[in-house]
Design an enzyme around this catalytic site. Structure first.
Site, mmCIF file in Angstrom:
data_model
loop_
_atom_site.group_PDB
_atom_site.id
_atom_site.type_symbol
_atom_site.label_atom_id
_atom_site.label_comp_id
_atom_site.label_asym_id
_atom_site.label_seq_id
_atom_site.Cartn_x
_atom_site.Cartn_y
_atom_site.Cartn_z
ATOM 1 N N GLU A 47 0.840 -1.202 0.000
ATOM 2 C CA GLU A 47 0.000 0.000 0.000
ATOM 3 C C GLU A 47 0.881 1.260 0.000
ATOM 4 O OE1 GLU A 47 -2.671 -0.104 3.298
ATOM 5 O OE2 GLU A 47 -3.928 1.509 2.531
ATOM 6 N N GLY A 62 -8.639 5.231 7.091
ATOM 7 C CA GLY A 62 -9.482 5.119 8.270
ATOM 8 C C GLY A 62 -8.881 4.167 9.299
ATOM 9 N N ALA A 63 -8.188 3.120 8.815
ATOM 10 C CA ALA A 63 -7.684 2.112 9.745
ATOM 11 C C ALA A 63 -6.162 1.992 9.755
ATOM 12 C CB ALA A 63 -8.303 0.751 9.426
ATOM 13 N N SER A 64 -5.472 2.476 8.725
ATOM 14 C CA SER A 64 -4.003 2.437 8.780
ATOM 15 C C SER A 64 -3.437 3.680 8.116
ATOM 16 C CB SER A 64 -3.461 1.169 8.098
ATOM 17 O OG SER A 64 -3.489 1.315 6.700
ATOM 18 N N THR A 65 -2.154 3.893 8.361
ATOM 19 C CA THR A 65 -1.484 5.044 7.747
ATOM 20 C C THR A 65 -0.113 4.605 7.250
ATOM 21 O OG1 THR A 65 -0.948 7.380 8.044
ATOM 22 C CG2 THR A 65 -0.469 5.960 9.912
ATOM 23 N N GLN A 66 0.332 5.175 6.124
ATOM 24 C CA GLN A 66 1.595 4.761 5.507
ATOM 25 C C GLN A 66 2.522 5.957 5.315
ATOM 26 O OE1 GLN A 66 -1.117 2.136 5.480
ATOM 27 N NE2 GLN A 66 -1.520 3.511 3.778
HETATM 28 O O1 LIG Z 1 -6.912 3.011 3.827
HETATM 29 P P1 LIG Z 1 -7.832 2.442 4.849
HETATM 30 O O2 LIG Z 1 -7.299 2.557 6.226
HETATM 31 O O3 LIG Z 1 -8.308 1.062 4.517
HETATM 32 O O4 LIG Z 1 -9.146 3.368 4.857
HETATM 33 P P2 LIG Z 1 -9.933 4.059 3.636
HETATM 34 O O5 LIG Z 1 -9.213 3.862 2.360
HETATM 35 O O6 LIG Z 1 -11.343 3.648 3.681
HETATM 36 O O7 LIG Z 1 -9.818 5.583 4.039
HETATM 37 P P3 LIG Z 1 -9.996 6.878 3.094
HETATM 38 O O8 LIG Z 1 -8.662 7.342 2.689
HETATM 39 O O9 LIG Z 1 -11.031 6.669 2.068
HETATM 40 O O10 LIG Z 1 -10.581 7.873 4.166
HETATM 41 C C1 LIG Z 1 -9.828 8.154 5.304
HETATM 42 C C2 LIG Z 1 -10.719 8.652 6.375
HETATM 43 O O11 LIG Z 1 -11.261 9.914 6.001
HETATM 44 C C3 LIG Z 1 -12.654 9.904 6.150
HETATM 45 N N1 LIG Z 1 -13.197 10.848 5.177
HETATM 46 C C4 LIG Z 1 -13.516 10.651 3.879
HETATM 47 N N2 LIG Z 1 -13.963 11.783 3.312
HETATM 48 C C5 LIG Z 1 -13.901 12.732 4.274
HETATM 49 C C6 LIG Z 1 -14.206 14.114 4.348
HETATM 50 O O12 LIG Z 1 -14.671 14.751 3.291
HETATM 51 N N3 LIG Z 1 -14.015 14.754 5.493
HETATM 52 C C7 LIG Z 1 -13.537 14.117 6.578
HETATM 53 N N4 LIG Z 1 -13.215 12.841 6.595
HETATM 54 C C8 LIG Z 1 -13.397 12.137 5.469
HETATM 55 C C9 LIG Z 1 -13.078 8.475 5.992
HETATM 56 O O13 LIG Z 1 -14.294 8.236 6.663
HETATM 57 C C10 LIG Z 1 -11.923 7.776 6.680
HETATM 58 O O14 LIG Z 1 -12.088 7.792 8.071
HETATM 59 CA CA LIG Z 2 -6.988 3.884 1.786
#
Ligand SMILES: O=P(O)(O)OP(=O)(O)OP(=O)(O)OC[C@H]1O[C@@H](n2cnc3c(O)ncnc32)[C@H](O)[C@@H]1O
Ligand SMILES: [Ca+2]
Length: 492
Positions: free
Chosen positions: A174, A203-207
């Site tokens: 990732e 939402g669940a991890s950061t890189q």
């Molecule tokens: O990579 P993983 O960890 O699997 O998660 P994800 O792919 O689902 O994560 P995203 O980058 O899509 O979103 C990151 C976070 O930002 C939130 N998010 C998305 N759009 C947003 C917005 O307009 N304002 C604030 N938060 C938002 C979303 O609910 C997630 O908690």
């Molecule tokens: Ca993601």
């Protein structure tokens, strides 16, 4: 008679001058045709397509890419044609209703059928990569995770596209593919420009991924690539549970350790008061499970930025490090170097709060003021923004600043090396494009052959040769004096 013979000898095609002209004429024609054949590629632009589904923890997005068929090894040629956000939450939320995981993708796959020309459907590869939400589910309940993956696979196999696989990608992949995406879109590989690091907050991890001159002392954080004839040694790390939704659970779980019934939260706005179930905090392997998950507690906002930062710092372990330097939680990290692109939630949050171009100090001051604003005022200022997002911006931005400054060790001096980005050249920053480029072998290890001439050079050579042919034709007419070359008057 002698005069006639002399004229005949002069105009004979065997004369050295004539032979020379004929030779030059043939050489020019051959050169013209050779250059035209070598240089010219088919003019009709035939396109190829590829589809990648990003099955994230919070939601799934479908990305459709397009590139000219005969230029697939030229970086910068792939562009994002279309995207579709799948309705509802991420596929890991279907653990108790697995068949719906696949069904949830159908609307977006129907949209993809319209974006890609029908004749190309069968040649269009489709890939699904699931990230941290599914990593957590597979740790918690392997069977449910396998069933969710089987369900999405069934749906994708049922499309007219060329199904190439659905899998949970690793945190390393990732990070590395996010880095490839941002540098590919910035054309840094082909031009051998300095690369930029990639910061992805999900939402669940950061890189975090960047090129470091320091040789890595930790093999699991190191990836080597050879791209376009250049070697890159990457540092990368993915922190599971440090995406912004999971960190919120971790931070709340810490605070609930002292009082299980009322949570006075400095990261939420004054006036915010909501009853929540303990299960909503403790339902993840990131936070310890609680005995009575259905019992509720009252979540009360206080809007105190300094205290919020201190409570967030508690979710990091900054003390133990067995390497020369660490980010946090005993993870090796060399000093950050060069420019960085920060995307996903980094962008959503910092852009919402207008902090993308602020210095670190300005961001802190602005955030402190924002966090202390009452919940009623925040809501009336942003009536259209989802309550969940709105309530969490103070927490999320404080987490972002803490992660970047205390976690990754960015300083006020290099803060502006971080660019908060959503898209580059109309394509989203994220791991999906890099993933597809890799699986379709579209980034070669060695630089591909370039055409023998630039377009400008090609036009100049063609013009020169055309003029030479015209001059030669005119000269041959003059010397042979053939009637067909004469004016109509002369013929009469
Ligand atoms: O990579 P993983 O960890 O699997 O998660 P994800 O792919 O689902 O994560 P995203 O980058 O899509 O979103 C990151 C976070 O930002 C939130 N998010 C998305 N759009 C947003 C917005 O307009 N304002 C604030 N938060 C938002 C979303 O609910 C997630 O908690
Ligand atoms: Ca993601």
């Amino acid at each position: 008679m002698a005069e006639q013979r002399e004229i005949k000898a002069k105009t004979s095609w065997r004369s050295p001058r004539t032979i020379c002209i004929i030779f030059l004429f043939i050489a020019a024609v051959v050169a013209l045709m050779t250059i035209a054949i070598v240089q010219s590629k088919p003019i009709s632009q035939k396109y190829k397509y590829g589809i990648v589904l990003d099955a994230g923890s919070s939601h799934t997005s479908v990305y459709i890419y397009e590139w000219p068929a005969e230029k697939e090894n030229n970086t910068g040629m792939v562009r994002q044609l279309d995207t579709c956000d799948v309705e509802g939450k991420g596929i890991s939320s279907y653990a108790n209703n697995v068949s719906q995981a696949g069904n949830s993708l159908k609307k977006c796959m129907d949209k993809a059928k319209k974006s890609v020309p029908k004749a190309k459907h069968g040649d269009t590869p489709v890939y699904l990569g699931a990230t941290a939400g599914m990593r957590l589910l597979s740790m918690e309940n392997k069977r449910a995770s396998d069933e969710v993956m089987a369900s999405v696979e069934r749906t994708l196999r049922n499309t007219p596209f060329d199904y190439q696989g659905a899998r949970i990608i690793s945190g390393q992949e990732e990070g590395a593919f996010g880095w490839i995406t941002v540098n590919y879109l910035s054309d840094n590989f082909r031009q051998a420009k300095p690369t930029m690091g990639a910061l992805d907050l999900g939402g669940a991890s950061t890189q975090i991924t960047f090129v470091s001159k320091q040789s890595s002392v930790s093999p699991e954080n190191s990836i080597d690539f050879r791209l376009y004839g250049k070697d890159y040694q990457l540092y990368t790390h993915s922190f599971l549970c440090y995406g912004k939704d999971q960190v919120l659970k971790l931070a709340m779980a810490h605070q609930l350790e002292t009082d299980e019934y009322i949570l006075h939260d400095p990261c939420f706005h004054p006036g915010y008061k909501v009853n929540k179930s303990l299960g909503s905090v403790f339902n993840s392997p990131c936070a310890k499970t609680f005995d009575e998950p259905s019992r509720t507690f009252t979540h009360i906002g206080e809007g105190k930025w300094e205290e919020c930062r201190n409570s967030i710092r508690k979710v990091f372990n900054f003390s133990d490090c067995s390497f020369s330097s660490c980010s946090f939680n005993r993870v090796y990290q060399p000093k950050v170097e060069g420019m960085f692109g920060a995307f996903s939630a980094y962008y959503f949050v910092m852009n919402f709060l207008n902090l993308t171009t602020h210095s670190l100090e300005e961001s802190k001051m602005s955030l402190s003021k924002y966090c202390s604003t009452s919940w009623s005022e925040i809501k009336s200022n942003h009536p259209k923004v989802k309550d969940k997002y709105l309530a969490e911006y103070c927490f999320s931005a404080t987490y972002i600043l803490t992660l970047l400054e205390d976690g990754y060790k960015f300083t006020p001096e290099n803060w502006n090396d971080i660019n908060f980005i959503d898209k580059i050249e109309n394509s989203n920053a994220g791991w999906t494009l890099g993933y597809m480029l890799n699986l379709t072998n579209m980034i070669p290890a060695e630089a591909p052959d370039t055409p023998p001439l630039t377009n400008g050079g090609f036009v100049t050579v063609m013009l020169f040769l055309s003029m030479a042919i015209i001059v030669l034709l005119a000269l041959s007419c003059k010397f042979f004096g053939r009637p067909s070359c004469s004016s109509p008057k002369e013929i009469i």
